[in-house]
Each structure stands twice: as C-alpha cells, then as structure tokens.
Design a protein around this motif. Structure first.
Motif, PDB file in Angstrom:
ATOM      1  N   ALA A  68       0.816  -1.225   0.000  1.00 13.13           N
ATOM      2  CA  ALA A  68       0.000   0.000   0.000  1.00 13.13           C
ATOM      3  C   ALA A  68       0.848   1.273   0.000  1.00 13.13           C
ATOM      4  CB  ALA A  68      -0.948  -0.008   1.192  1.00 13.13           C
ATOM      5  N   ALA A  69       1.922   1.290   0.770  1.00 11.70           N
ATOM      6  CA  ALA A  69       2.829   2.446   0.793  1.00 11.70           C
ATOM      7  C   ALA A  69       3.952   2.186  -0.212  1.00 11.70           C
ATOM      8  CB  ALA A  69       3.383   2.669   2.198  1.00 11.70           C
ATOM      9  N   SER A  70       3.586   2.135  -1.496  1.00 13.23           N
ATOM     10  CA  SER A  70       4.535   1.722  -2.528  1.00 13.23           C
ATOM     11  C   SER A  70       5.587   2.767  -2.838  1.00 13.23           C
ATOM     12  CB  SER A  70       3.793   1.372  -3.825  1.00 13.23           C
ATOM     13  OG  SER A  70       3.060   0.186  -3.676  1.00 13.23           O
ATOM     14  N   GLY A  71       5.327   4.018  -2.487  1.00  8.96           N
ATOM     15  CA  GLY A  71       6.294   5.073  -2.736  1.00  8.96           C
ATOM     16  C   GLY A  71       7.443   5.016  -1.743  1.00  8.96           C
ATOM     17  N   ASP A  72       8.238   6.078  -1.726  1.00 10.71           N
ATOM     18  CA  ASP A  72       9.409   6.091  -0.847  1.00 10.71           C
ATOM     19  C   ASP A  72       9.039   6.047   0.624  1.00 10.71           C
ATOM     20  OD1 ASP A  72      11.007   6.106  -3.043  1.00 10.71           O
ATOM     21  OD2 ASP A  72      11.666   8.171  -2.879  1.00 10.71           O
ATOM     22  N   ASN A  73       7.810   6.421   0.953  1.00 11.82           N
ATOM     23  CA  ASN A  73       7.362   6.322   2.345  1.00 11.82           C
ATOM     24  C   ASN A  73       7.437   4.888   2.857  1.00 11.82           C
ATOM     25  OD1 ASN A  73       5.320   5.620   0.539  1.00 11.82           O
ATOM     26  ND2 ASN A  73       3.675   6.402   1.810  1.00 11.82           N
ATOM     27  N   GLY A  74       7.170   3.927   1.969  1.00 10.79           N
ATOM     28  CA  GLY A  74       7.158   2.526   2.392  1.00 10.79           C
ATOM     29  C   GLY A  74       8.521   1.892   2.547  1.00 10.79           C
ATOM     30  N   THR A  75       9.587   2.620   2.182  1.00 10.82           N
ATOM     31  CA  THR A  75      10.920   2.021   2.318  1.00 10.82           C
ATOM     32  C   THR A  75      11.337   1.845   3.775  1.00 10.82           C
ATOM     33  OG1 THR A  75      11.983   4.195   2.045  1.00 10.82           O
ATOM     34  CG2 THR A  75      11.731   2.831   0.061  1.00 10.82           C
ATOM     35  N   SER A  76      10.667   2.526   4.699  1.00 15.36           N
ATOM     36  CA  SER A  76      10.955   2.263   6.118  1.00 15.36           C
ATOM     37  C   SER A  76      10.488   0.858   6.496  1.00 15.36           C
ATOM     38  CB  SER A  76      10.282   3.303   7.020  1.00 15.36           C
ATOM     39  OG  SER A  76       8.862   3.247   6.913  1.00 15.36           O
ATOM     40  N   ILE A  77       9.339   0.449   5.949  1.00 14.57           N
ATOM     41  CA  ILE A  77       8.841  -0.906   6.194  1.00 14.57           C
ATOM     42  C   ILE A  77       9.807  -1.929   5.596  1.00 14.57           C
ATOM     43  CG2 ILE A  77       6.956  -2.522   5.734  1.00 14.57           C
ATOM     44  CD1 ILE A  77       5.092  -0.076   5.504  1.00 14.57           C
ATOM     45  N   GLY A  78      10.191  -1.691   4.337  1.00 12.25           N
ATOM     46  CA  GLY A  78      11.102  -2.619   3.672  1.00 12.25           C
ATOM     47  C   GLY A  78      12.453  -2.707   4.349  1.00 12.25           C
ATOM     48  N   SER A  79      12.987  -1.565   4.772  1.00  9.62           N
ATOM     49  CA  SER A  79      14.288  -1.563   5.440  1.00  9.62           C
ATOM     50  C   SER A  79      14.244  -2.361   6.734  1.00  9.62           C
ATOM     51  CB  SER A  79      14.733  -0.124   5.709  1.00  9.62           C
ATOM     52  OG  SER A  79      14.991   0.559   4.507  1.00  9.62           O
ATOM     53  N   ALA A  80      13.209  -2.117   7.534  1.00 10.28           N
ATOM     54  CA  ALA A  80      13.087  -2.814   8.814  1.00 10.28           C
ATOM     55  C   ALA A  80      12.953  -4.327   8.602  1.00 10.28           C
ATOM     56  CB  ALA A  80      11.891  -2.279   9.587  1.00 10.28           C
ATOM     57  N   LEU A  81      12.084  -4.728   7.669  1.00 12.11           N
ATOM     58  CA  LEU A  81      11.866  -6.151   7.438  1.00 12.11           C
ATOM     59  C   LEU A  81      13.083  -6.810   6.801  1.00 12.11           C
ATOM     60  CD1 LEU A  81       8.166  -6.039   6.219  1.00 12.11           C
ATOM     61  CD2 LEU A  81       8.995  -6.949   8.396  1.00 12.11           C
ATOM     62  N   TYR A  82      13.783  -6.094   5.914  1.00 14.95           N
ATOM     63  CA  TYR A  82      15.007  -6.639   5.338  1.00 14.95           C
ATOM     64  C   TYR A  82      16.043  -6.873   6.440  1.00 14.95           C
ATOM     65  CZ  TYR A  82      19.042  -7.268   2.287  1.00 14.95           C
ATOM     66  OH  TYR A  82      20.141  -7.771   1.652  1.00 14.95           O
ATOM     67  N   GLY A  83      16.122  -5.934   7.367  1.00 17.59           N
ATOM     68  CA  GLY A  83      17.043  -6.104   8.483  1.00 17.59           C
ATOM     69  C   GLY A  83      16.714  -7.327   9.311  1.00 17.59           C
ATOM     70  N   TYR A  84      15.437  -7.512   9.604  1.00 13.69           N
ATOM     71  CA  TYR A  84      15.022  -8.621  10.468  1.00 13.69           C
ATOM     72  C   TYR A  84      15.182  -9.973   9.775  1.00 13.69           C
ATOM     73  CZ  TYR A  84      12.263 -11.382  13.743  1.00 13.69           C
ATOM     74  OH  TYR A  84      11.853 -12.341  14.652  1.00 13.69           O
ATOM     75  N   TYR A  85      14.779 -10.039   8.506  1.00  8.62           N
ATOM     76  CA  TYR A  85      14.801 -11.331   7.807  1.00  8.62           C
ATOM     77  C   TYR A  85      16.130 -11.633   7.123  1.00  8.62           C
ATOM     78  CZ  TYR A  85       9.772 -11.641   8.549  1.00  8.62           C
ATOM     79  OH  TYR A  85       8.526 -11.726   9.125  1.00  8.62           O
ATOM     80  N   SER A  86      16.621 -10.709   6.328  1.00  8.18           N
ATOM     81  CA  SER A  86      17.802 -11.005   5.527  1.00  8.18           C
ATOM     82  C   SER A  86      19.111 -10.800   6.287  1.00  8.18           C
ATOM     83  CB  SER A  86      17.802 -10.147   4.250  1.00  8.18           C
ATOM     84  OG  SER A  86      18.811 -10.562   3.368  1.00  8.18           O
ATOM     85  N   ILE A  87      19.222  -9.692   7.032  1.00  9.38           N
ATOM     86  CA  ILE A  87      20.468  -9.414   7.754  1.00  9.38           C
ATOM     87  C   ILE A  87      20.574 -10.270   9.015  1.00  9.38           C
ATOM     88  CG2 ILE A  87      21.764  -7.655   9.033  1.00  9.38           C
ATOM     89  CD1 ILE A  87      20.789  -5.606   7.019  1.00  9.38           C
ATOM     90  N   LEU A  88      19.495 -10.313   9.788  1.00  6.26           N
ATOM     91  CA  LEU A  88      19.532 -11.070  11.041  1.00  6.26           C
ATOM     92  C   LEU A  88      19.188 -12.545  10.847  1.00  6.26           C
ATOM     93  CD1 LEU A  88      17.871  -8.428  13.414  1.00  6.26           C
ATOM     94  CD2 LEU A  88      20.315  -8.916  13.100  1.00  6.26           C
ATOM     95  N   GLY A  89      18.651 -12.894   9.666  1.00  7.04           N
ATOM     96  CA  GLY A  89      18.449 -14.303   9.328  1.00  7.04           C
ATOM     97  C   GLY A  89      17.251 -14.971   9.954  1.00  7.04           C
ATOM     98  N   ASN A  90      16.274 -14.207  10.392  1.00  7.64           N
ATOM     99  CA  ASN A  90      15.078 -14.798  10.988  1.00  7.64           C
ATOM    100  C   ASN A  90      14.156 -15.383   9.913  1.00  7.64           C
ATOM    101  OD1 ASN A  90      15.293 -14.069  13.953  1.00  7.64           O
ATOM    102  ND2 ASN A  90      15.542 -12.048  13.020  1.00  7.64           N
ATOM    103  N   GLU A  91      13.448 -16.438  10.260  1.00  6.72           N
ATOM    104  CA  GLU A  91      12.514 -17.074   9.341  1.00  6.72           C
ATOM    105  C   GLU A  91      11.218 -16.297   9.277  1.00  6.72           C
ATOM    106  OE1 GLU A  91      13.131 -19.752   7.351  1.00  6.72           O
ATOM    107  OE2 GLU A  91      15.188 -19.509   8.091  1.00  6.72           O
ATOM    108  N   ARG A  92      10.601 -16.302   8.089  1.00  8.24           N
ATOM    109  CA  ARG A  92       9.318 -15.628   7.924  1.00  8.24           C
ATOM    110  C   ARG A  92       8.191 -16.405   8.609  1.00  8.24           C
ATOM    111  NH1 ARG A  92       7.922 -14.430   1.997  1.00  8.24           N
ATOM    112  NH2 ARG A  92       6.245 -13.194   2.924  1.00  8.24           N
TER     113      ARG A  92
END
Length: 329
Positions: free
Chosen positions: A300-324
């Motif tokens: 829903a927040a497809s513009g640059d506003n939504g990159t905070s969501i993507g950054s946080a989730l990328y950190g949790y899943y990809s950087i920290l390696g947690n399972e979805r």
C-alpha cells in the motif's frame, strides 16, 4: 528484539518499528509535520518526527533498538544526530522488501518501478536505477535484473525511467511535483493523438529494457512550452487531456511488457509490485487481469514512504536471518 527502519529519499520520510519481526508502529513524517511529502524541511528533518513517534508509542528509547536500517538515498539529515550505527541498503531492495515480506507469498517475483533509485559508479560513469526485477524465496530476496540511466547534468532527470517519463508529463500538464495520480485521473478524458509520438521517445526494446535518452527527455520537457503557448484555455485543456491519455496508455503497455519479461525469467506464480509507479492503480488492475500471475500483491505504501517498512523487514529477515512467519501460498 527491536528493529527500526527509516524510510524516504529526499521526500516522503517515515519510520517503522518492529518487535520480534512484527510491525508495531509505522508513520510518515508528513502526518506529524502536516507538510505534504515533507519537502523543504531542511535541518528540521533531524528532529526525527516519525522516529520519536514510534519510540514513544512503544514506550522505549533509542538505546533499546537492536538494529537501525535505512536505504542508501535517504537524506542523511534524518539520522545524522543518532548516537547509534545505521545500516544502509539499496533503495530498490528496500522497495522490494516492503512488498515481498508483507505479502502472503512464500515465493514470488518482484517488480520495482519508480523514478530514481540508488547510484552505481563503475569508475567512469554514474548510473541510477529506475526499474529492478527480483525474486523472493522465504526470507531471502535476489535482484535478477535492473534498468539504469545516466543523470542529465543540472537536473533530477535520469534516462530510461518510466517514473521520470510520467513525472515530466505530469509537470507539463501543470499538476506539479508528486501529483501523478491527477494525471492518471485525467487520462480517460483524452484521445490517442500522441501515443505513437510518445513511443518514439520512450521505447520498449525487449528483454525488460526501456530506452529514453537525453534528446527524448528534452522532447518531453518541451511539451510544457506547447501547453503554455496555447491561445485559449479550451485548447490548452484539450492538449493536457491528450498528454495524460498518452502517458497513461504507454505506461500501461510497458508495465505489461515488463511483467511478461518478469514471468519469463522467474516462471513465478505470484508477483509483488513496489515503487512509486506501482501506485498507478489502473495499470495494476490491467496487470492483475492479464492472467500472467495467479495473484498480484501491491504494498500500500509503494512510494518512498514505504521504504521504512522494507528496510526494517530486510534487516530482520535477511540481515539477522530470521525465518518468515505466516506464509499462506
């Protein structure tokens, strides 16, 4: 575990706070400052309006945060006063993560389409991303292909960008910055007078590539003068309608071609869309109805506003390696 995502570029700043992978709070700075898109905040951006809101909402301070993450074109004023390290990821990766990780899909193709993303320097030339194609599987995202373009000196415009194309025509019509939704709304009232002309200056050349060079951008910029030279309001409005029709139809056609290429290289049943161009709901519906994918998910927040969501989730899943959690298909 707390992860704080900071979002935006030079506009649409936001913050998103996760606790153990769950979004607890996300808010845009504009909701607090009441300044649309938060343009022109200057040093006031350092006050961290959305960041403080999220922390206050959870009753914690910045010392409780385990990871802070943003994207690499985020205005550094937003985080330069933080007495804590911040990790920065690729801008389009933040868009991709915002869509895939919030989707119900365990595996999916990802298409990110916006105006301008991260810069790449090959030692000779600076290029900027405008479109990225990726694939998400579980907690990992891989970028498979990109469209990039050079910046036109002295401007914010880059080559080979659907988002820049749509933005320039929106400005020529007279709606101003970040008003592309009005152009989409005006488009049904126009005629197809300029569709083929526009396609001469922004071209789909196959294999997921779009071509729009400096001379093509100059042509699109000249359209504003044509509108301003109209002798009467009726003539000018008719021209604006036809420009809106053409930019919308060309964008729809090229997005469908891009999606066909995405399907070809991923063979995915599902697709996630993100980036500012993914806010074009008319195009989204045509992609959905095309039957290329079993289902399509738009963050829903497809513009640059939504990159905070993507950054946080990328950190949790990809950087920290947690399972979805909560995958349904």
């Amino acid at each position: 575990m707390y992860v704080l995502g900071l979002g935006g570029s030079n506009h649409d700043f936001s913050s998103c706070l996760l606790k153990d992978g769950e979004i607890q709070c996300m808010i845009e700075d504009e909701r607090i400052t009441r300044i649309k898109n938060c343009k022109g905040l200057g040093l006031d951006l350092a006050k961290g309006f959305s960041r403080k809101y999220c922390l206050d909402y959870m009753g914690i301070d910045i010392g409780s945060i385990d990871l802070i993450i943003g994207n690499d074109i985020l205005n550094p004023i937003m985080y330069h006063r933080l007495d804590k390290e911040i990790s920065l990821i690729n801008h389009h990766m933040a868009h991709a993560a915002s869509s895939f990780y919030t989707s119900p899909f365990g595996k999916a193709a990802i298409l990110v389409v916006d105006a301008v993303g991260s810069k790449r320097w090959d030692g000779k030339t600076k290029s900027y991303e405008s479109i990225s194609i990726g694939y998400g599987d579980g907690n990992k995202i891989e970028i498979l292909d990109k469209i990039e373009g050079k910046n036109l000196s002295g401007t914010d415009y880059i080559e080979n960008s659907l988002g820049i194309f749509y933005s320039i025509i929106t400005d020529a019509i007279g709606f101003g910055e970040h008003q592309e939704g009005k152009t989409m709304g005006l488009s049904p009232y126009g005629r197809d007078t300029y569709c083929e002309d526009f396609k001469k200056h922004i071209r789909y050349i196959g294999n997921g590539k779009i071509e729009m060079g400096e001379s093509d951008i100059s042509y699109f910029l000249s359209l504003k003068d044509r509108v301003n030279s109209c002798k009467c309001l009726e003539e000018a409005f008719s021209l604006k309608q036809d420009y809106a029709y053409a930019v919308q139809k060309v964008t729809e056609e090229y997005l469908l071609l891009l999606c066909k290429y995405v399907k070809e290289i991923t063979n995915a049943d599902y697709c996630c869309l993100a980036g500012g161009v993914a806010l074009n709901s008319v195009s989204n519906y045509k992609i959905y109805k095309s039957g290329l994918f079993k289902d399509v998910y738009i963050q829903a927040a497809s513009g640059d506003n939504g990159t905070s969501i993507g950054s946080a989730l990328y950190g949790y899943y990809s950087i920290l390696g947690n399972e979805r959690k909560g995958k349904v298909c």
